[in-house]
Enzyme design. Structure first.
Site, mmCIF file in Angstrom:
data_model
loop_
_atom_site.group_PDB
_atom_site.id
_atom_site.type_symbol
_atom_site.label_atom_id
_atom_site.label_comp_id
_atom_site.label_asym_id
_atom_site.label_seq_id
_atom_site.Cartn_x
_atom_site.Cartn_y
_atom_site.Cartn_z
ATOM 1 N N TRP A 5 -39.313 -31.791 -36.701
ATOM 2 C CA TRP A 5 -40.667 -32.182 -37.082
ATOM 3 C C TRP A 5 -41.340 -32.991 -35.986
ATOM 4 C CZ3 TRP A 5 -42.081 -37.111 -40.031
ATOM 5 C CH2 TRP A 5 -41.275 -38.171 -39.633
ATOM 6 N N ASP A 6 -40.560 -33.421 -34.978
ATOM 7 C CA ASP A 6 -41.086 -34.171 -33.845
ATOM 8 C C ASP A 6 -42.287 -33.460 -33.223
ATOM 9 O OD1 ASP A 6 -38.473 -34.819 -34.466
ATOM 10 O OD2 ASP A 6 -37.843 -35.146 -32.396
ATOM 11 N N GLU B 3 -33.442 -41.020 -42.338
ATOM 12 C CA GLU B 3 -32.245 -40.234 -42.659
ATOM 13 C C GLU B 3 -31.069 -41.090 -43.140
ATOM 14 O OE1 GLU B 3 -32.092 -38.248 -38.885
ATOM 15 O OE2 GLU B 3 -33.021 -36.441 -39.705
ATOM 16 N N LYS C 19 -33.418 -46.047 -40.834
ATOM 17 C CA LYS C 19 -33.093 -45.577 -39.494
ATOM 18 C C LYS C 19 -34.347 -45.518 -38.630
ATOM 19 C CE LYS C 19 -31.487 -41.397 -37.192
ATOM 20 N NZ LYS C 19 -31.792 -39.978 -37.258
ATOM 21 N N GLN C 20 -35.445 -45.131 -39.241
ATOM 22 C CA GLN C 20 -36.695 -44.951 -38.506
ATOM 23 C C GLN C 20 -37.828 -45.006 -39.526
ATOM 24 O OE1 GLN C 20 -35.203 -40.735 -37.695
ATOM 25 N NE2 GLN C 20 -37.388 -40.532 -37.366
#
Lengths: 768, 768
Positions: free
Chosen positions: A355-356, A483, A595-596
């Site tokens: 998806w980046d 994630e 995580k992000q």
């Protein structure tokens, strides 16, 4: 963030320079000195053969091999596709006085290598001290053409200091390099032959039958007596160069590569003929011809895309390196490509796109190269049939875009990611919306765009469910962008993004009913879309469940997140990172640790819809819980910190963004570049310090300036106009460099930007 | 429940009888006609060689091979162990008039096979019509001895109708059968040789080096001229039998198998000598000798364990078959064994033992064969070191027992089960408690028992976490017994079972401080257990979070279960079952649908602690949501339905319990028997209709009787006394058949049970 810079390379505003050869760092440098032109990419490996540690990587966008994986369950994949390591078209062997050149064995001095952002040339020089006496200075140069995607060129020059004798050269094309991850070579050669001075081969991948034509010709000022040789997967020529003491010699190898993506579209003969037609354009072309062309290309690029930073030479170099690599990775000149997480610079992540692409990379292209932005969206359109099929596999309707792919098919063999992460589809929807908003490409929107939106809406309708307690719609059994939370319900990011998708689909339908009713009718007939579906989507959007705590103004990342056991992430020992390697897998998932960015991510994507207080509350809640195990993470936090006036924090998160690979912060640049993070570095400056907001009614800027900088400037292309923003410690100047005047907001004030520009004093609270 | 009986076998109270040969059903029958004695097991395959579809399975408890699996993450396993298919000790080939006997090719008639519960004999008979004319009646008989675990015996008898000629026989031992799941043979033969009339071999598994000695001798009334032969993995004899028209002939093959479990404990020579010592005990022994011994053994078993049912011949046969197979699978005569999900009857589930052992099988042994019950617990003690190591692998303390194992190591390669399912350890704790309550074996409790409890408590302390909102302790990121809910928090079953474990550990510590302080001191010194730990466990037990809705009295299966989207399980099309095969994997996990009892399971295990109203509320909530995809599920529901007076429903859930395999309800009996479900069938009658409750202060009975039954009776062994319970439509009689009088509750009334017995009228609401 347990990240430490590995300072090694020379700082230079327009180049990457390495001034000694360090075998232990060779793979890192191979990644950093990668060349590419979106069609093909080649790592900076020593082409003369190297017996030390090296990843000889030569890649072609979209050329893939396939492997079987363990499909335990229905709806999980049974094979995956990955970018295959292809022909070593730089293959060369050099010997003198009976000694073979090998950086791992030979005695050398004065080693230096350089990647020049203004010319795109990668050059290596060193002195080779022969064991029998005598020293030869060697210069290796290479280019991967930005004007003809098929063209690569290599030049090797020898200068004798005190050597008097012959240099034996073997050079050609080699299909035998192994794919390191697979531990074997994945090519068979279908045809070898010659046409005039050119020697060529057609290789084919063993499982998927992807084909690649490659051919080369040798040019030299001297007359060369070349002797052709052929092995099973290797074809080339042997020749000798005569080098007197103080004399010099050299040669140029011009290579044409022509890939036949997908399965056997062309017969070998057709491919051969097509390839040679391209080669025939280059009769008589010299290395300098190509260098001149390449330099002109890069000059244009820097005119429209440069970022200047005063007072911070390291980030100046870093951000130019990022822009340089982004153009090398993708520029929209070839259809059907996407952006792998490592671009074309290594095997890690298997060359797959995530998806980046839409979430982190697209903004760079939207504001620098709208054609490339459209081309990225077209990749998704071309792979729509795969997404439709994939949705069936998981018992859903519409289009389910893969979490990891090279050709549009799902290539992630971890079911928990492939089946639970649904954010690619909403990212595609967001990208269509963002592209329409900034570029206004209606033919695309009314054609490919709306068709994808309809199939996406069908998917997000079929995958969602109604909660018996909330009475609302949402997504169950999913994994959000964070994630570290597996199989959760009502991930807030996903629920909001799906709601936005439904709303935007309906808005485009409404617009088309006004603007292009016939086109709409034809499409909806073809897809069998009904008014009932529209009503359903409106109903779902209206009733989407958004977990939000009104009192604190904090969005709950998913049902029950606020009940997750707390961990103070600062107490995790540095040696535990990355957690995936050092913690038992299940342990990662049972804390309120992220995580992000997940909640912060949708607040970034639709940033103008949230209040300052909401941003502050959510940043204060989620930032301390984030361990940034994704390299995409810090930039988003830096952008929020800038907006919230936390300038030190903003700079701290930015610190390694532009130099993630140059300083090898994550200790894994050896596997390839963090290409999609490179795009986040660009966002970090333009959205972060530049304070650009592109999701509102009008484009906005609220620049700030980090304490260490004297000033900076950047350009963006907006509605065809190149807008230049210059920020000093006192003021901000915005003007157009070319194109029609455009309207935008500067610190909330509507401005018309033309060549004269607008100047505004920088507010005190925006100075770091 | 989408289960339909495949009625095929003859109904007989003391045997399984098949009256024709159906090649398509051969594998099912091979499973059903399996013989075993816990030490070894052999499927009912045609030993004469069969070119049709067959699973030639010969297994030895605890003999394993190993395979590598993909360990993606830390804490997930990288290799697993499975029960290996071993020597075909029945190997035989028969030919007459140049024709080879093969049920798939030969012309046969009058086929019948029979498994006799009173003798343990498996017998096949049929007439073989030779293509050249002539018919031979053949009878194959075999026994696996219950009195000497190493002994198997085979007898083949020929009766000529009108054939006059020779019958050529080849018979011996064959180490070459493939392991079907692995698609290859996993044995190498280390030694072959003879000792007197005996021929023998030592085989060794290729990876793990598990060894097996096997030897045979041929006996016949006639004088046989045997000619030995040897191939790489096959050793045997050839001989001819002379058969005149109307005449008969036959032979007996006596086999001794001696397994050297684990890795190379014995040298080949030692194993060889030990094996032959066992063989030497059988000089002169005939088939009839063994048959007599075997019949005597089974007579004793039926005296203490028979269940009689009047008016339901199918379930009469079914339950006897269950009891027969339970004894064949496990009887506690050999140390270090566990019970695989399929016993010793097939490769499915890899021969691995799950929580089924303690949860579903143990009660049968507790009430029939307490020695076997202790032996099962000893398996866990012997593998404690593996459990300690496994806990370290998942970053925990104490002992983490594997979800699937053959030797104590984790052998489940699905991380979501191996790492998230924590119910084996609590099942072990429960089993120790149950064993102590019913058998009162204090030496075990104060030795192995308490050591396991301490290490288990350490594990459940280290794996749990505190919830920030509840302020309570619980388990995050787990999967409960209901495997349709993956990675949930505060699974109610697990939280309650862990709470019970802590409490019981502390109770035993307190008891030992009184009764065996020295022993306790020595142990706690050795383990380094501290008073602090005791205080922590008390604190955790006290603060364990139990999700419970006071208003409805329904326990919430885990955090958020009540918010899961509802599905009416009756609307799922029959062809969708089993869901694991027909639904996308992720789809299974996003409904309020349960696979097997979870809340109801702890309410069953501690049934006397819950009120009638609570049981009713939870049964009414969870039963309609259960799809019984585990064969263990219906029996538990039947037991609740009986107690709640829903007799029709109780019988409906019971319906296929005893005949799950005989009628091939799950359509997969071909893979092996549902051994652990067989134990649930026993519980269904004794705990369900018999209304036995064994978790309270005193043993209780509240029998009911299904509408279709005229009466039934069962026996249990309780504190050394065999208690006989006889239920008619009018009354219940409980008396002792042997041993001291025991106290128990009958319909809540305290009774002293002796040989005279107690009679109580059956309450009207207990009559179905």
């Amino acid at each position: 963030m347990a990240k430490v810079a590995d300072k090694y390379l020379q700082v230079d505003p327009w180049a990457v320079v390495e001034e000694k050869f360090d075998a232990a760092r060779n793979r890192v440098s191979e990644s950093i000195f990668s060349l590419g032109n979106e069609y093909m990419g080649v790592r900076g490996y020593p082409e003369e053969g190297y017996s030390g540690d090296s990843l000889l990587g030569s890649y072609f966008n979209g050329l893939y091999e396939e492997m079987k994986v363990n499909a335990h369950y229905k709806g999980t994949i049974s094979k995956l596709r990955f970018m295959v390591n292809a022909v070593d078209w730089l293959y060369t062997r050099i010997s003198a006085d009976g000694e073979m050149l090998d950086l791992a064995q030979s005695q050398i001095s004065n080693f230096t290598r350089r990647l020049d952002f203004k010319t795109g040339e990668y050059e290596r020089r060193f002195d080779w001290h022969l064991s029998g006496g005598g020293t030869i200075s060697i210069r290796f140069r290479r280019l991967v053409s930005m004007t003809n995607s098929h063209l690569g060129i290599q030049r090797i020059e020898f200068q004798s200091n005190d050597y008097d004798g012959e240099i034996s050269v073997r050079t050609g094309l080699d299909f035998s390099p192994v794919h390191e991850d697979q531990g074997r070579n994945l090519w068979q050669v279908m045809h070898r032959g010659r046409q005039g001075d050119w020697m060529g081969m057609v290789g084919q991948t063993v499982t998927t039958g992807n084909r690649l034509f490659t051919t080369f010709v040798i040019r030299s000022d001297e007359t060369l007596h070349t002797i052709p040789f052929e092995e099973e997967k290797l074809a080339g020529v042997d020749f000798a160069l005569r080098l007197g003491a103080g004399g010099s010699a050299g040669f140029t190898k011009l290579v044409i590569n022509y890939a036949d993506k997908g399965n056997k579209v062309d017969e070998v003969e057709t491919l051969w003929d097509t390839g040679y037609k391209v080669a025939s354009l280059y009769e008589g072309t010299t290395y300098d011809d190509i260098l001149t062309e390449q330099t002109a290309y890069w000059t244009r690029i820097w005119e429209q895309s440069d970022i200047e930073i005063q007072g911070d030479p390291e980030n100046q170099q870093g951000i130019r390196y990022c822009i340089f690599q982004l153009y090398q990775t993708y520029r929209g000149d070839n259809p059907g490509f996407n952006i792998g997480a490592k671009g074309l610079t290594g095997e890690a992540y298997r060359g797959l796109a995530f998806w980046d692409t839409e979430t982190y990379c697209l903004p760079f292209y939207l504001f620098n190269n709208p054609k490339a932005a459209r081309s990225l969206l077209e990749f998704r359109y071309k792979s729509l049939s795969h997404a439709l099929e994939r949705a069936r596999e998981v018992d859903c309707q519409g289009a389910f875009y893969p979490i990891a792919t090279i050709d549009g098919t799902e290539s992630c063999d971890l079911w928990q990611h492939a089946n639970l992460q649904l954010q690619v589809g909403t990212a595609v929807g967001y990208a269509i919306w963002h592209y329409d908003k900034l570029v206004g490409d209606k033919p695309f929107l009314y054609g490919e765009g709306i068709e994808m939106l309809l199939q996406l809406s069908r998917f997000y309708e079929s995958r969602g469910q109604w909660g018996p307690r909330t009475g609302k719609f949402g997504y169950y059994g999913v994994m959000g962008p964070d994630e570290f939370q597996l199989m959760v319900n009502n991930n807030c990011y996903l629920n909001i993004m799906a709601k936005k998708l439904f709303e935007y689909t309906l808005a485009v339908l409404e617009e088309m009913e006004r603007e292009a009713p016939m086109k709409l009718h034809t499409l909806t007939e073809r897809l069998g879309v009904t008014e009932d579906e529209y009503r359903t989507w409106a109903h779902l959007a209206e009733n989407m469940y958004i977990p939000y705590d009104t009192a604190s103004q904090v969005f709950e990342q998913h049902d029950g997140f606020f009940d997750m056991p707390n961990i103070d992430v600062d107490t995790i020992p540095v040696e535990d990172f990355p957690l995936y390697h050092n913690w038992s897998y299940d342990r990662i998932y049972r804390y309120d640790m992220v995580k992000q960015p997940d909640v912060l991510m949708f607040m970034f994507l639709y940033t103008t819809e949230y209040t300052h207080a909401q941003k502050q509350a959510n940043y204060d809640y989620y930032e301390p819980r984030c361990i940034h195990e994704s390299s995409l993470s810090p930039s988003i936090h830096s952008i929020f910190a800038s907006e919230l006036g936390r300038h030190d924090e903003a700079y701290r998160f930015f610190e390694f963004a532009t130099r993630l690979d140059l300083d090898n912060y994550n200790r894994n640049t050896r596997e390839g570049l963090h290409t999609t993070s490179i795009a986040a570095a660009w966002m970090n400056i333009v959205y972060g310090f530049g304070g650009m907001r592109s999701d509102g009614e009008q484009l906005q800027f609220e620049p700030s300036i980090p304490v260490r900088w004297d000033g900076y400037s950047f350009q963006i292309t907006y509605r065809g106009t190149v807008v230049h923003v210059r920020v000093t410690r006192e003021e901000v100047t915005v003007r157009s460099l070319s194109g029609e005047p455009v309207e935008l907001l500067l610190y909330g004030r509507a401005c018309r930007i033309d060549a004269d520009g607008v100047v505004a004093p920088i507010p005190a609270d925006r100075v770091g």
